[in-house]
Design an enzyme around this catalytic site. Sequence first.
Site, PDB file in Angstrom:
ATOM      1  N   LYS A  15      41.562  30.852 -10.011  1.00 10.02           N
ATOM      2  CA  LYS A  15      41.080  30.695  -8.558  1.00 10.02           C
ATOM      3  C   LYS A  15      41.993  31.222  -7.473  1.00 10.02           C
ATOM      4  CE  LYS A  15      39.161  26.582 -10.047  1.00 10.02           C
ATOM      5  NZ  LYS A  15      39.320  24.844 -10.520  1.00 10.02           N
ATOM      6  N   GLN A  38      43.377  20.094  -9.058  1.00  8.84           N
ATOM      7  CA  GLN A  38      42.481  20.518 -10.414  1.00  8.84           C
ATOM      8  C   GLN A  38      42.572  19.351 -11.383  1.00  8.84           C
ATOM      9  OE1 GLN A  38      41.617  23.809 -11.392  1.00  8.84           O
ATOM     10  NE2 GLN A  38      40.784  22.857 -13.106  1.00  8.84           N
ATOM     11  N   ASP A  50      35.323  21.367  -3.685  1.00  8.84           N
ATOM     12  CA  ASP A  50      34.796  20.934  -4.858  1.00  8.84           C
ATOM     13  C   ASP A  50      33.553  20.150  -4.936  1.00  8.84           C
ATOM     14  OD1 ASP A  50      36.054  22.207  -7.045  1.00  8.84           O
ATOM     15  OD2 ASP A  50      37.669  20.655  -7.229  1.00  8.84           O
TER      16      ASP A  50
END
Length: 283
Positions: free
Chosen positions: A52, A96, A119
């Site tokens: 990422k 994460q 997200d």
Amino acid sequence: MAILLDGKAVSAAVKAQVKTEVAALKEQGVSVGLAVIIVGDNPASRTYVNNKKKACAEAGIVSEEYALPADTSQDELLSLIDTLNRKPEINGILCQLPLPAHLDEKAVIAAIAAEKDVDAFHAVNVGHIMIGDHTFLPCTPAGIMEMLHFYKIDAAGKACVVIGRSNIVGKPMAMLLLQADGTVTICHSKTQRLAEVTARADILVAAVGIPHFVTADMVKPGAVVIDVGMDRDENGKLCGDVDFAAVEPKASYITPVPGGVGPMTVAMLLKNTVAAAKMQNNL
Ligand code: NAP
């Protein structure tokens, strides 16, 4: 022979578009920033975070990594999120997952400001998806829809079957296929006669987490098969939820693993971060 849905090529097109948008925003004095939080030293999480960060750098997005030790307390993590929620140069925050067991994942997701939740896991953003009025879409299902669009595969009127009902993949995937006018069935571990259900699918999405779970008898001839799985086979090699060798000759389109859904997920994260920056700057 199925046509391969090439996630590398489609994600490259999305990333190029993001890069152009980031450059245009920079000209208007807007810098795009993403904060990535990682707790502990899970090797898979480390790989995802590195990918990422690399993708951000290539697109001109400033990424800030917050690598916290595995014994970080809930209060420490929430305090960092609170700081990032208030930091104007950070447009997107991602934490994460999975988090170490002592941390409350739901509370962490809820603490991220909805307008920085790139997200799209926050309940507010999930609600927006349900009513078809969204700013962010969860990256993996959104990436799959982008790929279907790229290959001009229309879900309208089709029998779509999603195996898996996680909040991250299965449920939002089903919702996006429904919004695309598919007739959607969601399967899970309690589904009876699973193979009969999946064998009716024109579009079959496997998000199970079990290597080679989808076998040829579960697939309708000519189906579009999307493999979300990122599993390890008996030799520790990366593989998907679909028995690719057996299913590919039966399918019309199929995603490989690696090189299918995975690259799309990262590209959609970049797209969401740009959308966040625009929204926060009233553009
Ligand atoms: P998850 O939270 O573990 O969910 C798995 C789902 O599969 C659950 O809904 C479960 O049903 C269902 N399931 C398990 N065994 C089954 C069976 N025998 N028959 C039918 N359904 C069954 O997993 P996830 O987070 O959605 O991830 C799924 C896979 O996608 C994993 O391999 C993950 O690594 C991968 N993934 C890839 C990406 C990417 O970018 N490519 C992104 C995210 C995830 P129940 O709900 O009944 O337990």
